[in-house]
Design a protein around this motif. Sequence first.
Motif, PDB file in Angstrom:
ATOM      1  N   ASP A 166      52.426  39.389  50.934  1.00 39.49           N
ATOM      2  CA  ASP A 166      52.233  40.115  49.935  1.00 39.49           C
ATOM      3  C   ASP A 166      50.870  40.349  49.592  1.00 39.49           C
ATOM      4  N   VAL A 167      50.586  41.445  48.870  1.00 32.38           N
ATOM      5  CA  VAL A 167      49.161  41.796  48.356  1.00 32.38           C
ATOM      6  C   VAL A 167      48.965  42.069  46.960  1.00 32.38           C
ATOM      7  N   LEU A 168      48.197  40.992  46.320  1.00 30.11           N
ATOM      8  CA  LEU A 168      47.944  41.052  45.224  1.00 30.11           C
ATOM      9  C   LEU A 168      46.716  42.075  44.595  1.00 30.11           C
ATOM     10  N   ASP A 169      46.743  42.629  43.366  1.00 32.50           N
ATOM     11  CA  ASP A 169      45.756  43.476  42.888  1.00 32.50           C
ATOM     12  C   ASP A 169      44.468  42.512  42.423  1.00 32.50           C
ATOM     13  N   LEU A 170      43.741  42.268  43.252  1.00 35.50           N
ATOM     14  CA  LEU A 170      42.575  41.412  42.845  1.00 35.50           C
ATOM     15  C   LEU A 170      41.592  42.041  41.884  1.00 35.50           C
ATOM     16  N   GLU A 171      41.430  43.448  41.754  1.00 35.09           N
ATOM     17  CA  GLU A 171      40.569  43.904  40.750  1.00 35.09           C
ATOM     18  C   GLU A 171      41.274  43.708  39.536  1.00 35.09           C
ATOM     19  N   ALA A 172      42.596  44.135  39.064  1.00 35.83           N
ATOM     20  CA  ALA A 172      43.345  43.922  37.997  1.00 35.83           C
ATOM     21  C   ALA A 172      43.296  42.513  37.592  1.00 35.83           C
ATOM     22  N   LEU A 173      43.469  41.445  38.363  1.00 34.78           N
ATOM     23  CA  LEU A 173      43.389  40.172  38.144  1.00 34.78           C
ATOM     24  C   LEU A 173      42.010  39.693  37.570  1.00 34.78           C
ATOM     25  N   GLY A 174      41.008  40.369  38.572  1.00 34.74           N
ATOM     26  CA  GLY A 174      39.768  39.877  38.271  1.00 34.74           C
ATOM     27  C   GLY A 174      39.220  40.295  36.751  1.00 34.74           C
ATOM     28  N   ARG A 212      36.535  40.858  50.780  1.00 37.46           N
ATOM     29  CA  ARG A 212      35.338  40.281  50.071  1.00 37.46           C
ATOM     30  C   ARG A 212      36.015  40.333  48.676  1.00 37.46           C
ATOM     31  N   PRO A 213      36.801  39.206  48.249  1.00 39.22           N
ATOM     32  CA  PRO A 213      37.320  39.047  46.822  1.00 39.22           C
ATOM     33  C   PRO A 213      36.269  39.313  45.775  1.00 39.22           C
ATOM     34  N   ILE A 214      34.952  38.597  46.131  1.00 37.56           N
ATOM     35  CA  ILE A 214      33.922  38.629  44.966  1.00 37.56           C
ATOM     36  C   ILE A 214      33.698  40.187  44.501  1.00 37.56           C
ATOM     37  N   ASP A 257      35.434  34.697  41.284  1.00 38.19           N
ATOM     38  CA  ASP A 257      34.077  33.902  40.906  1.00 38.19           C
ATOM     39  C   ASP A 257      34.216  32.758  41.893  1.00 38.19           C
ATOM     40  N   LEU A 258      35.039  32.708  42.654  1.00 35.08           N
ATOM     41  CA  LEU A 258      34.877  31.760  43.740  1.00 35.08           C
ATOM     42  C   LEU A 258      35.876  32.156  44.947  1.00 35.08           C
ATOM     43  N   VAL A 259      35.761  31.857  46.058  1.00 35.91           N
ATOM     44  CA  VAL A 259      36.567  32.359  47.337  1.00 35.91           C
ATOM     45  C   VAL A 259      36.786  30.893  48.176  1.00 35.91           C
ATOM     46  N   ILE A 260      37.921  30.558  48.422  1.00 35.79           N
ATOM     47  CA  ILE A 260      38.283  29.453  49.288  1.00 35.79           C
ATOM     48  C   ILE A 260      39.091  29.888  50.806  1.00 35.79           C
ATOM     49  N   HIS A 261      38.211  29.314  51.697  1.00 35.42           N
ATOM     50  CA  HIS A 261      39.002  29.366  53.115  1.00 35.42           C
ATOM     51  C   HIS A 261      39.404  28.190  53.699  1.00 35.42           C
ATOM     52  N   SER A 262      40.317  28.307  54.486  1.00 28.96           N
ATOM     53  CA  SER A 262      40.714  27.238  55.460  1.00 28.96           C
ATOM     54  C   SER A 262      40.094  27.683  56.645  1.00 28.96           C
ATOM     55  N   LYS A 296      43.087  49.595  50.047  1.00 26.08           N
ATOM     56  CA  LYS A 296      41.983  49.482  49.210  1.00 26.08           C
ATOM     57  C   LYS A 296      41.190  48.248  49.328  1.00 26.08           C
ATOM     58  N   GLN A 297      42.010  47.194  49.332  1.00 28.87           N
ATOM     59  CA  GLN A 297      41.015  45.989  49.532  1.00 28.87           C
ATOM     60  C   GLN A 297      40.760  45.329  50.707  1.00 28.87           C
ATOM     61  N   MET A 298      41.149  45.880  51.896  1.00 27.71           N
ATOM     62  CA  MET A 298      40.976  45.354  53.273  1.00 27.71           C
ATOM     63  C   MET A 298      40.665  46.163  54.198  1.00 27.71           C
ATOM     64  N   LYS A 299      40.122  45.873  55.097  1.00 24.61           N
ATOM     65  CA  LYS A 299      39.621  46.739  56.222  1.00 24.61           C
ATOM     66  C   LYS A 299      40.856  46.848  57.160  1.00 24.61           C
ATOM     67  N   ALA A 300      41.495  45.796  57.292  1.00 25.12           N
ATOM     68  CA  ALA A 300      42.700  45.881  58.218  1.00 25.12           C
ATOM     69  C   ALA A 300      43.875  44.754  57.666  1.00 25.12           C
TER      70      ALA A 300
END
Length: 387
Positions: free
Chosen positions: A159-167, A190-192, A197-202, A297-301
Amino acid sequence: MKKKFETNAIRNQMGRTEHLEHSAPLFLTSSFVFENAEDMRASFAEEKERNIYSRYSNPNCTELIDKVCQMEGAESGFAFASGMAAVFSTMAALLNSGDHMVAAQSIFGSTHSLITNFFPKWSIGHTFFPIHDLAAAERAIGPNTKLMYVESPTNPGVDVLDLEALGKLAKKHNLIFVVDNCFASPYLQRPIEFGADLVIHSGTKLMDGQGRVLAGITVGRADLMDKVYRFSRITGPALSPFNAWVLSKSLETLAIRVDRHCDNALALAKHLETHPRVAWVKYPFLKSHPQYALAKKQMKAGGCVVAFEVKGGLEAGKRFFDAIALLSLSANLGDSRSIVTHPASTTHSKLLPEERAAAGITDGMVRISVGLEHLSDIIADIDQALG
């Protein structure tokens, strides 16, 4: 001249030593020496920026951190021994006893267990909100709420969340907004830019891309990362120099690998939509995906993960997994080799049935991390397993 993502991924590396090596060398050392007593004193007093001990920093880890910060548009970062080490250390560094966090219902199983089983021991509270209910997310925020945590795309339901609205919501309530971006990688999202404020990756996933090493990384605002760094240099979850070196080299090919992952995944998702033994298919760049416009809107692919349900429920799903011949049965993802996983009995098995249902995880759900094999071979194996 501003260089493109692919160029920076290759050319952003540490300065050469006196040997003028073309590729960054390994610094397999636990500690570093000092010129004299004053140099040692000033270094420990943090009056100068230099390597002291590889639990604190190491040239290989610094190169990796700098590279990911550049990719994500972040100010600072720290590299960890695993993705979960990054998740735990980031939360533990920023939350105190009596604090509260809000998190999306659909998150990685181990992260869910961390929030529900361990943080309550330290009187850190939580509330989960439905991933597309912004009003519910806001209602969950209380006077002691300090942090908001989400994944997008989600694991395992993509699922895809609305990062801008949540931000914007996080900013309105002065919350630290943390986004797990490992399903997308900084190449796709690029969530920033949307308020994180912070981005985490495995780093174990797409960043490595070949199933070789465990790693995690958190990047973002310098003031928050200073707290994460100081917590982590004491508690010791730092990434090893060797694994940092592997990951930094892996990032040089991230773009070209992820392009192929995404091409294969979209083609497979379209194929599965027409299969008579498949009940439904979800992939962010599939037009039938409920958040297709948001994903665009949020992702390149759309990433490397496809979720679908085999008709016939749990038993049909078991027959499918037992019939797989080429693809790997594993709990990893983002590998060059395609992987099939049954989330209900593996990655999210520790969740209660009602918790899995709230996260959209059905008994028959299959998660496929689509690899780099030839597309026709991937499809042929899945088709024969479906019967």
